[in-house]
Design a protein around this motif. Structure first.
Motif, PDB file in Angstrom:
ATOM      1  N   THR A   3       5.300  -1.637   1.467  1.00  0.00           N
ATOM      2  CA  THR A   3       4.496  -0.411   1.497  1.00  0.00           C
ATOM      3  C   THR A   3       5.387   0.824   1.444  1.00  0.00           C
ATOM      4  O   THR A   3       6.494   0.829   1.972  1.00  0.00           O
ATOM      5  N   ARG A   4       4.879   1.874   0.833  1.00  0.00           N
ATOM      6  CA  ARG A   4       5.583   3.163   0.777  1.00  0.00           C
ATOM      7  C   ARG A   4       4.897   4.139   1.737  1.00  0.00           C
ATOM      8  O   ARG A   4       3.690   4.400   1.615  1.00  0.00           O
ATOM      9  N   SER A  43       0.828  -1.200   0.000  1.00  0.00           N
ATOM     10  CA  SER A  43       0.000   0.000   0.000  1.00  0.00           C
ATOM     11  C   SER A  43       0.866   1.255   0.000  1.00  0.00           C
ATOM     12  O   SER A  43       2.100   1.184   0.022  1.00  0.00           O
ATOM     13  N   ARG A  44       0.209   2.423  -0.017  1.00  0.00           N
ATOM     14  CA  ARG A  44       0.907   3.712   0.081  1.00  0.00           C
ATOM     15  C   ARG A  44       0.177   4.585   1.090  1.00  0.00           C
ATOM     16  O   ARG A  44      -1.060   4.689   1.057  1.00  0.00           O
ATOM     17  N   LEU A  45       0.956   5.227   1.976  1.00  0.00           N
ATOM     18  CA  LEU A  45       0.415   6.206   2.917  1.00  0.00           C
ATOM     19  C   LEU A  45       1.160   7.502   2.651  1.00  0.00           C
ATOM     20  O   LEU A  45       2.352   7.611   2.947  1.00  0.00           O
ATOM     21  N   VAL A  46       0.449   8.478   2.076  1.00  0.00           N
ATOM     22  CA  VAL A  46       1.105   9.650   1.511  1.00  0.00           C
ATOM     23  C   VAL A  46       0.458  10.931   2.012  1.00  0.00           C
ATOM     24  O   VAL A  46      -0.771  11.086   1.980  1.00  0.00           O
ATOM     25  N   ASP A 105      10.510  -4.837   3.694  1.00  0.00           N
ATOM     26  CA  ASP A 105      10.477  -4.578   2.242  1.00  0.00           C
ATOM     27  C   ASP A 105       9.679  -3.317   1.911  1.00  0.00           C
ATOM     28  O   ASP A 105       8.894  -3.289   0.948  1.00  0.00           O
ATOM     29  N   SER A 106       9.875  -2.288   2.688  1.00  0.00           N
ATOM     30  CA  SER A 106       9.097  -1.066   2.532  1.00  0.00           C
ATOM     31  C   SER A 106      10.006   0.145   2.357  1.00  0.00           C
ATOM     32  O   SER A 106      11.221   0.070   2.549  1.00  0.00           O
ATOM     33  N   VAL A 107       9.403   1.275   2.000  1.00  0.00           N
ATOM     34  CA  VAL A 107      10.124   2.538   1.825  1.00  0.00           C
ATOM     35  C   VAL A 107       9.527   3.581   2.749  1.00  0.00           C
ATOM     36  O   VAL A 107       8.314   3.839   2.716  1.00  0.00           O
ATOM     37  N   LEU A 162      14.801   6.864   3.627  1.00  0.00           N
ATOM     38  CA  LEU A 162      15.430   7.848   2.746  1.00  0.00           C
ATOM     39  C   LEU A 162      14.896   9.259   2.974  1.00  0.00           C
ATOM     40  O   LEU A 162      13.678   9.475   3.034  1.00  0.00           O
ATOM     41  N   ARG A 163      15.811  10.203   3.127  1.00  0.00           N
ATOM     42  CA  ARG A 163      15.485  11.637   3.103  1.00  0.00           C
ATOM     43  C   ARG A 163      14.417  12.047   4.114  1.00  0.00           C
ATOM     44  O   ARG A 163      13.579  12.910   3.864  1.00  0.00           O
ATOM     45  N   ASN A 164      14.432  11.417   5.273  1.00  0.00           N
ATOM     46  CA  ASN A 164      13.554  11.837   6.357  1.00  0.00           C
ATOM     47  C   ASN A 164      14.264  12.879   7.212  1.00  0.00           C
ATOM     48  O   ASN A 164      15.487  12.996   7.181  1.00  0.00           O
ATOM     49  N   ARG A 165      13.486  13.612   7.999  1.00  0.00           N
ATOM     50  CA  ARG A 165      14.093  14.710   8.769  1.00  0.00           C
ATOM     51  C   ARG A 165      13.448  14.824  10.145  1.00  0.00           C
ATOM     52  O   ARG A 165      12.215  14.784  10.283  1.00  0.00           O
TER      53      ARG A 165
END
Length: 383
Positions: free
Chosen positions: A120-121, A91-94, A145-147, A179-182
């Motif tokens: 899931t992303r 899934s995606r949570l955006v 296995d997620s991003v 990746l690229r979290n702050r």
């Protein structure tokens, strides 16, 4: 949804079209499989998307949750799971939000339950307190296995850009990309609590940033606040602790127990110390770890690859320390006045610093392949 909640036993809902919520979140009070069938549920900032109550099991699959916003000061911008069992698969949570004082978990709030995120992303979510992507308050949280990408925290206190653990919980992150979290203070990528257990395996942790200004803040990629952290087969690349005295560009450990093996730390940077790894009074075991091209700023700028503060203890068996740079002391390794650093079979070479290009001992016990590294100022070579 109301019909599924009333029916006994597990139900399955398969979306035939995307949905925009008009009247608040969807409450899940009975076991449910929510098959998105590639569709979306959009909240448009009016409420969180899904609210899962105690002892209920929810499986979300092939679904995008977008634009959720928890009520002011509440947690879980897309999903709040309270003492529940939640699976989020493929899934995606955006673009979800948890804002206001104390609000955590921009996408997911696991409040004492069991949460599994697979394939899931979780992207561009935000929380004011902690856990820009995921907040775990105790319980068990697994990410596979997620991003986790582009998530962030606010400033109060601002910990765990991608994921934050509160209390005596357990977190497992495996085969994933962070990746690229702050984070505004600590743990640009992942943050582990004083009573927590966190395992990170087979994962890329890259270009995350922590901007806390104090010496015990930072941890651009990973932050351990005194708990137990295990890191295996991980690449920590290009993470930064950018605050005025930020420490541990790749990993910052504050009084905890850390084990790192078969891992690469490269091109990480901190302003104060420990471009790759900083430990403050903690115990760290490294095995077959390679640190290269990490660096510090000049506040004061010690330990391009590794820095020990206080009575920290580090044992390092096998690996390399090459091409790292410190603005002041110890381009490769820096040991404190009360520290214990034991290095066995590690190639420490080609690092740069004005004092102690490869190694610097500020007075503690420092053994390199069984030989003592003399304290600085004794007129003996520092390497």
């Amino acid at each position: 949804m109301a019909r599924a909640n009333k029916a006994a036993g597990e139900d399955t809902i398969r979306l035939g079209r995307s949905i925009t919520l008009r009247k608040g979140s969807l409450e899940i009070t009975d076991a449910l499989v929510l098959d998105g069938n590639g569709k979306q549920i959009r909240a448009r900032g009016k409420d969180r998307v899904l609210d899962v109550v105690t002892d209920v099991t929810l499986r979300v699959e092939d679904l995008t949750l977008r634009g959720g916003r928890a009520p002011e000061g509440e947690s879980g911008g897309a999903i709040r799971a309270t003492g529940a069992t939640l699976e989020v698969v493929d899934s995606r949570l955006v673009g979800n939000r948890a804002l206001g004082e104390g609000a955590s978990g921009g996408a997911i709030m696991n409040d004492g339950g069991s949460v599994s995120v697979v394939g899931t992303r979780i992207e561009r979510n935000r929380a004011e307190r902690a856990g820009g992507g995921i907040e775990a308050n105790a319980g068990v949280t697994t990410v596979t296995d997620s991003v986790l990408r582009g998530n962030r925290t606010g400033a109060a206190p601002g910990n765990g850009g991608a994921l934050h653990l509160t209390g005596a919980g357990a977190v497992v992150v495996e085969g994933s990309r962070v990746l690229r979290n702050r984070a505004s203070a600590e743990g640009g990528g992942l943050w582990n609590s004083a009573d927590g257990q966190m395992s990170v395996t087979g994962t890329l942790v890259a270009r995350n940033r922590a901007t806390g200004v104090e010496a015990d803040q930072g941890g651009g990629g990973l932050f351990n606040d005194g708990g137990t952290m295990t890191v295996s087969d991980v690449r920590l690349v290009g993470n930064r602790a950018t605050g005025a005295a930020g420490s541990g560009g790749g990993l910052l450990d504050v009084g905890g127990t850390v084990s790192v093996q078969d891992t690469t730390m490269t091109k990480n940077r901190s302003e104060r110390a420990g471009g790759g790894l900083e430990t403050a009074a903690g115990t760290v075991d490294l095995a077959e770890v390679d640190m290269s091209d990490n660096s510090t700023g000049d506040m004061p700028g010690n330990g391009g690859a590794l820095h020990l503060t206080g009575a920290a203890q580090v044992t390092w068996n096998g690996g390399t320390v090459t091409g790292n740079d410190a603005a002041a002391q110890g381009g490769g390794l820096w040991n404190s006045e009360t520290g214990l650093l034991v290095v066995i079979g590690v190639d420490v070479s080609g690092n740069t610093a004005p004092e102690g290009a490869d190694v610097y001992n500020d007075g503690g016990i420092f053994l390199q392949d069984g030989l003592p590294v003399p304290p600085a100022g004794l007129g003996l070579p520092l390497g």
